[in-house]
Each structure stands twice: as structure tokens, then as C-alpha cells.
Scaffold this active site. Structure first.
Site, PDB file in Angstrom:
ATOM      1  N   SER A 143      12.634 -43.672  28.636  1.00 46.18           N
ATOM      2  CA  SER A 143      14.083 -44.213  28.717  1.00 46.18           C
ATOM      3  C   SER A 143      14.218 -45.567  28.379  1.00 46.18           C
ATOM      4  O   SER A 143      13.161 -46.243  28.992  1.00 46.18           O
ATOM      5  CB  SER A 143      14.431 -43.742  30.236  1.00 46.18           C
ATOM      6  OG  SER A 143      15.723 -44.556  30.316  1.00 46.18           O
ATOM      7  N   TYR A 156      13.809 -44.570  39.182  1.00 47.51           N
ATOM      8  CA  TYR A 156      13.846 -43.969  37.940  1.00 47.51           C
ATOM      9  C   TYR A 156      13.122 -44.991  36.766  1.00 47.51           C
ATOM     10  O   TYR A 156      12.389 -44.544  36.069  1.00 47.51           O
ATOM     11  CB  TYR A 156      15.266 -43.442  37.464  1.00 47.51           C
ATOM     12  CG  TYR A 156      15.460 -42.842  36.188  1.00 47.51           C
ATOM     13  CD1 TYR A 156      15.055 -41.468  36.153  1.00 47.51           C
ATOM     14  CD2 TYR A 156      15.596 -43.526  35.085  1.00 47.51           C
ATOM     15  CE1 TYR A 156      14.970 -40.763  34.726  1.00 47.51           C
ATOM     16  CE2 TYR A 156      15.870 -42.961  33.647  1.00 47.51           C
ATOM     17  CZ  TYR A 156      15.682 -41.634  33.755  1.00 47.51           C
ATOM     18  OH  TYR A 156      15.649 -40.971  32.598  1.00 47.51           O
ATOM     19  N   LYS A 160       9.681 -44.490  34.480  1.00 43.29           N
ATOM     20  CA  LYS A 160       9.657 -44.171  32.899  1.00 43.29           C
ATOM     21  C   LYS A 160       8.923 -45.238  32.280  1.00 43.29           C
ATOM     22  O   LYS A 160       8.360 -45.345  31.140  1.00 43.29           O
ATOM     23  CB  LYS A 160      11.208 -44.357  32.382  1.00 43.29           C
ATOM     24  CG  LYS A 160      12.238 -42.998  32.799  1.00 43.29           C
ATOM     25  CD  LYS A 160      11.392 -41.755  32.192  1.00 43.29           C
ATOM     26  CE  LYS A 160      12.447 -40.380  32.401  1.00 43.29           C
ATOM     27  NZ  LYS A 160      11.885 -39.190  31.862  1.00 43.29           N
TER      28      LYS A 160
HETATM   29  N1  LIG Z   1      20.401 -37.917  29.309  1.00 40.58           N
HETATM   30  C1  LIG Z   1      19.979 -39.071  29.257  1.00 40.58           C
HETATM   31  O1  LIG Z   1      20.953 -40.062  29.391  1.00 40.58           O
HETATM   32  C2  LIG Z   1      18.481 -39.348  29.438  1.00 40.58           C
HETATM   33  C3  LIG Z   1      18.090 -40.728  29.013  1.00 40.58           C
HETATM   34  C4  LIG Z   1      16.819 -41.109  28.754  1.00 40.58           C
HETATM   35  C5  LIG Z   1      15.997 -40.279  29.183  1.00 40.58           C
HETATM   36  N2  LIG Z   1      16.265 -38.969  29.694  1.00 40.58           N
HETATM   37  C6  LIG Z   1      15.126 -37.811  29.802  1.00 40.58           C
HETATM   38  O2  LIG Z   1      15.352 -36.907  29.167  1.00 40.58           O
HETATM   39  C7  LIG Z   1      14.770 -35.718  29.833  1.00 40.58           C
HETATM   40  C8  LIG Z   1      15.591 -34.688  29.679  1.00 40.58           C
HETATM   41  O3  LIG Z   1      16.673 -34.773  30.572  1.00 40.58           O
HETATM   42  P1  LIG Z   1      18.306 -34.159  30.257  1.00 40.58           P
HETATM   43  O4  LIG Z   1      18.941 -35.465  30.045  1.00 40.58           O
HETATM   44  O5  LIG Z   1      18.240 -33.487  29.063  1.00 40.58           O
HETATM   45  O6  LIG Z   1      18.556 -34.005  31.514  1.00 40.58           O
HETATM   46  P2  LIG Z   1      18.954 -32.223  32.346  1.00 40.58           P
HETATM   47  O7  LIG Z   1      20.098 -31.666  31.242  1.00 40.58           O
HETATM   48  O8  LIG Z   1      19.371 -32.485  33.511  1.00 40.58           O
HETATM   49  O9  LIG Z   1      17.620 -31.398  31.904  1.00 40.58           O
HETATM   50  C9  LIG Z   1      16.644 -31.767  33.107  1.00 40.58           C
HETATM   51  C10 LIG Z   1      15.540 -30.611  32.659  1.00 40.58           C
HETATM   52  O10 LIG Z   1      14.479 -30.978  33.482  1.00 40.58           O
HETATM   53  C11 LIG Z   1      14.167 -29.896  34.286  1.00 40.58           C
HETATM   54  N3  LIG Z   1      13.602 -30.178  35.635  1.00 40.58           N
HETATM   55  C12 LIG Z   1      14.059 -31.368  36.422  1.00 40.58           C
HETATM   56  N4  LIG Z   1      13.225 -31.358  37.385  1.00 40.58           N
HETATM   57  C13 LIG Z   1      12.389 -30.302  37.288  1.00 40.58           C
HETATM   58  C14 LIG Z   1      11.255 -29.755  38.248  1.00 40.58           C
HETATM   59  N5  LIG Z   1      10.899 -30.212  39.261  1.00 40.58           N
HETATM   60  N6  LIG Z   1      10.456 -28.795  37.541  1.00 40.58           N
HETATM   61  C15 LIG Z   1      10.876 -28.062  36.444  1.00 40.58           C
HETATM   62  N7  LIG Z   1      11.914 -28.629  35.570  1.00 40.58           N
HETATM   63  C16 LIG Z   1      12.497 -29.676  36.116  1.00 40.58           C
HETATM   64  C17 LIG Z   1      15.538 -29.256  34.607  1.00 40.58           C
HETATM   65  O11 LIG Z   1      15.367 -27.825  34.637  1.00 40.58           O
HETATM   66  P3  LIG Z   1      15.795 -26.936  36.161  1.00 40.58           P
HETATM   67  O12 LIG Z   1      16.778 -27.903  36.747  1.00 40.58           O
HETATM   68  O13 LIG Z   1      16.604 -25.933  35.513  1.00 40.58           O
HETATM   69  O14 LIG Z   1      14.560 -26.627  36.806  1.00 40.58           O
HETATM   70  C18 LIG Z   1      15.986 -29.381  33.198  1.00 40.58           C
HETATM   71  O15 LIG Z   1      15.752 -28.357  32.279  1.00 40.58           O
HETATM   72  C19 LIG Z   1      14.690 -36.359  31.363  1.00 40.58           C
HETATM   73  O16 LIG Z   1      13.088 -36.675  31.350  1.00 40.58           O
HETATM   74  C20 LIG Z   1      15.221 -37.696  31.349  1.00 40.58           C
HETATM   75  O17 LIG Z   1      14.702 -38.467  32.102  1.00 40.58           O
HETATM   76  C21 LIG Z   1      17.537 -38.557  29.600  1.00 40.58           C
END
Ligand SMILES: NC(=O)c1ccc[n+]([C@@H]2O[C@H](COP(=O)([O-])OP(=O)(O)OC[C@H]3O[C@@H](n4cnc5c(N)ncnc54)[C@H](OP(=O)(O)O)[C@@H]3O)[C@@H](O)[C@H]2O)c1
Length: 252
Positions: A143, A156, A160
């Protein structure tokens, strides 16, 4: 010219039940992967995602924090598709917000466990179960918060920043057998980030030089590139995928 070619490779994506992980899993198959293992906590949700992806996808459910779950997912990739070439450490969480002096320490543990410790656990499982003997590539989803401190998401952001350095450290330790890279995403339209953009999406978009929020496919495209042989001389980098945010000029 099309996207990256991943013909015949086998991928494993954590947190593929929705958002960026689901986009990466779909992208792997579109790029020609022989198979993909998708993971998430709820069995019925990941099973539905795998079903939608088709016969080259298999679901393994569990908590990403659990080393036994990681070993099972790698073993499933090898047993089902004959390999585990590509690992995407995507699962992430953000249960805490607020200043570090006040944030609940149990929420800090959960955040650092999922976002930082688990990617190491999964890299070790992939290394032991396939990559040490056969090579491979790992990409983590980091991130912009891990590049620059900010006011609201300290726990967070620290997780990261740690993930970015874990990437560089693993790249150093696993070369030349395995390449290890990360992307540093800015605000992407997923459930995780909803609170960041829900009230003022246009304002958040305008803060990015490219003038819009990210979509899961924007991040997936960069992940797939770093996994592919097109990036065969790239390891240990953290690639911003952020609409230009991290390179934007500050006030004069
Ligand atoms: N969206 C943003 O703006 C953004 C920006 C920078 C980085 N990121 C990173 O991108 C990655 C994906 O996030 P996203 O934005 O796509 O969010 P999301 O739609 O909320 O997806 C998060 C995923 O992580 C899984 N997860 C969370 N905790 C878990 C656990 N303890 N065990 C197993 N699975 C777990 C969730 O699965 P379940 O809940 O189904 O278990 C879900 O599939 C993350 O690392 C996030 O930090 C996102």
C-alpha cells in the site's frame, strides 16, 4: 500486444474471495495459467468463486494466519495442477483506525498478523512445498500507506511498510531461485477501502494525478506483470500502482 503470458503456470492467491484477489485469480486464468488455488475464510464464498472461475480453479478455505492452512493450499495446488509456481500474498485486513497512541492492541496484533506475518508464513509454505526445488515468483499486495505515513491508519501503514521490507528481504534471500516483488496500491474500489472513499469519492479521486480511484483490475494487471517472465530481471521492488499519488508534487 496482449497482457502477460502465464501459460501453464499454477497460481495461489490468498484473499481471493472478492476485490483485488478475485481480479488477480481471474487474470491468472485469462493469462493462460493451468490452474489457480483461491483462498478465503468462508468455505461457501471461496467455493462459489472457484466455481465461477471454472475447472482450472480450486478453493481452499481457512484463516490466512494459520500455517497449516498455507501448507494445505500449496499441497492442493501441487496435487491438483502439478505445481505451485506463483504465490500472491493478497489477503489483508484493517480492523483498526486512529492514532497509534490510542489504537486497540488486539487490533494491532490482528493487522500485523494478517498483513505481515502471514505473507512470510505463505512464502515459507510455497518455498518448502514447491519453489525451493522448482523456482517461482511471489508478489505481495502492499500500500501507499506503507510508503508514507498518514493520519488515520497507522497500524495498517506500519504493517504494509513491513510487508514492503519483507519483500526486499525475501528477494535477497531467495534469489536467484524465486523472484519476490510487491505492488503499493492507493485507494481501490473494494470493501476494504470503502470507508476511505464512500463519503467523497470525487474528492479522493481528484487527489490522484490520474483523476480517478483504482479498480481491482488496475492492481491485478501490475501483479500479473511482476509474476510473468516479462519481469524476469526484476526482484525486490515495490511498484506503486496509485494513479500517480506517490509521485505527486507536494506544495511548493
Ligand atoms: N482497496 C484498497 O484501497 C487497497 C489499497 C492498498 C492495498 N490494498 C490491499 O489489497 C489487498 C486486498 O484487499 P481488497 O482491497 O481487495 O479488500 P477486500 O475486498 O476486503 O478483500 C480482502 C480479502 O482478504 C481476505 N482476508 C482478510 N482477512 C483474512 C484472513 N484472516 N484470512 C483469510 N483471508 C482473509 C478476505 O477474505 P474473507 O473475508 O472472505 O475471509 C478477502 O478475500 C489487501 O492486502 C489490502 O491491504 C487495498
Amino acid at each position: 500486444m496482449g497482457g502477460p503470458d502465464l501459460t501453464g503456470r499454477v497460481g495461489l492467491v490468498t484473499g481471493a474471495s472478492r476485490g483485488i484477489g478475485a481480479a488477480v485469480a481471474r487474470g491468472l486464468l485469462d493469462a493462460g495459467a493451468a490452474g489457480v488455488v483461491v483462498t478465503g475464510r468462508r468455505p461457501e464464498t471461496v467455493a462459489a468463486v472457484a466455481e465461477e472461475l471454472g475447472p482450472r480453479a480450486v478453493a481452499v478455505s481457512g484463516n490466512v494466519r494459520d500455517p497449516e492452512h498455507a501448507r494445505e493450499a500449496v499441497a492442493t495446488a501441487v496435487a491438483t495442477f502439478g505445481a505451485c509456481d506463483l504465490l500472491v500474498n493478497n489477503a489483508g485486513t484493517n480492523p483498526s483506525a486512529g492514532p497509534l497512541m490510542e489504537v486497540d492492541l488486539e487490533a494491532v496484533d490482528a493487522t500485523w498478523d494478517v498483513n505481515l506475518r502471514a505473507p512470510l508464513v505463505w512464502a515459507r509454505a510455497a518455498w518448502d512445498g514447491w519453489m525451493r526445488a522448482n523456482g517461482g515468483a511471489i508478489v505481495a499486495v502492499g500500500s501507499v500507506g506503507g510508503l508514507t505515513p498518514g493520519p488515520a491508519l497507522g497500524a495498517y501503514n506500519v504493517s504494509k511498510a513491513g510487508l514492503h521490507h519483507l519483500t526486499r528481504q525475501l528477494a535477497h534471500e531467495l534469489a536467484p531461485t524465486v523472484r519476490v516483488n510487491a505492488v503499493a496500491a492507493s485507494v481501490v474500489r473494494t470493501r476494504l477501502a470503502e470507508a476511505l472513499f464512500a463519503t467523497d469519492p470525487d474528492g479522493v479521486a481528484a487527489a490522484h494525478p490520474l483523476g480517478r480511484l483504482g479498480e481491482p483490475d488496475d492492481v491485478a494487471a501490475a501483479v500479473l506483470f511482476l509474476l510473468s517472465d516479462a519481469a524476469s530481471w526484476i526482484t525486490g521492488v515495490v511498484l506503486p500502482v496509485d494513479g500517480g499519488l506517490s509521485g505527486a508534487a507536494g506544495p511548493l
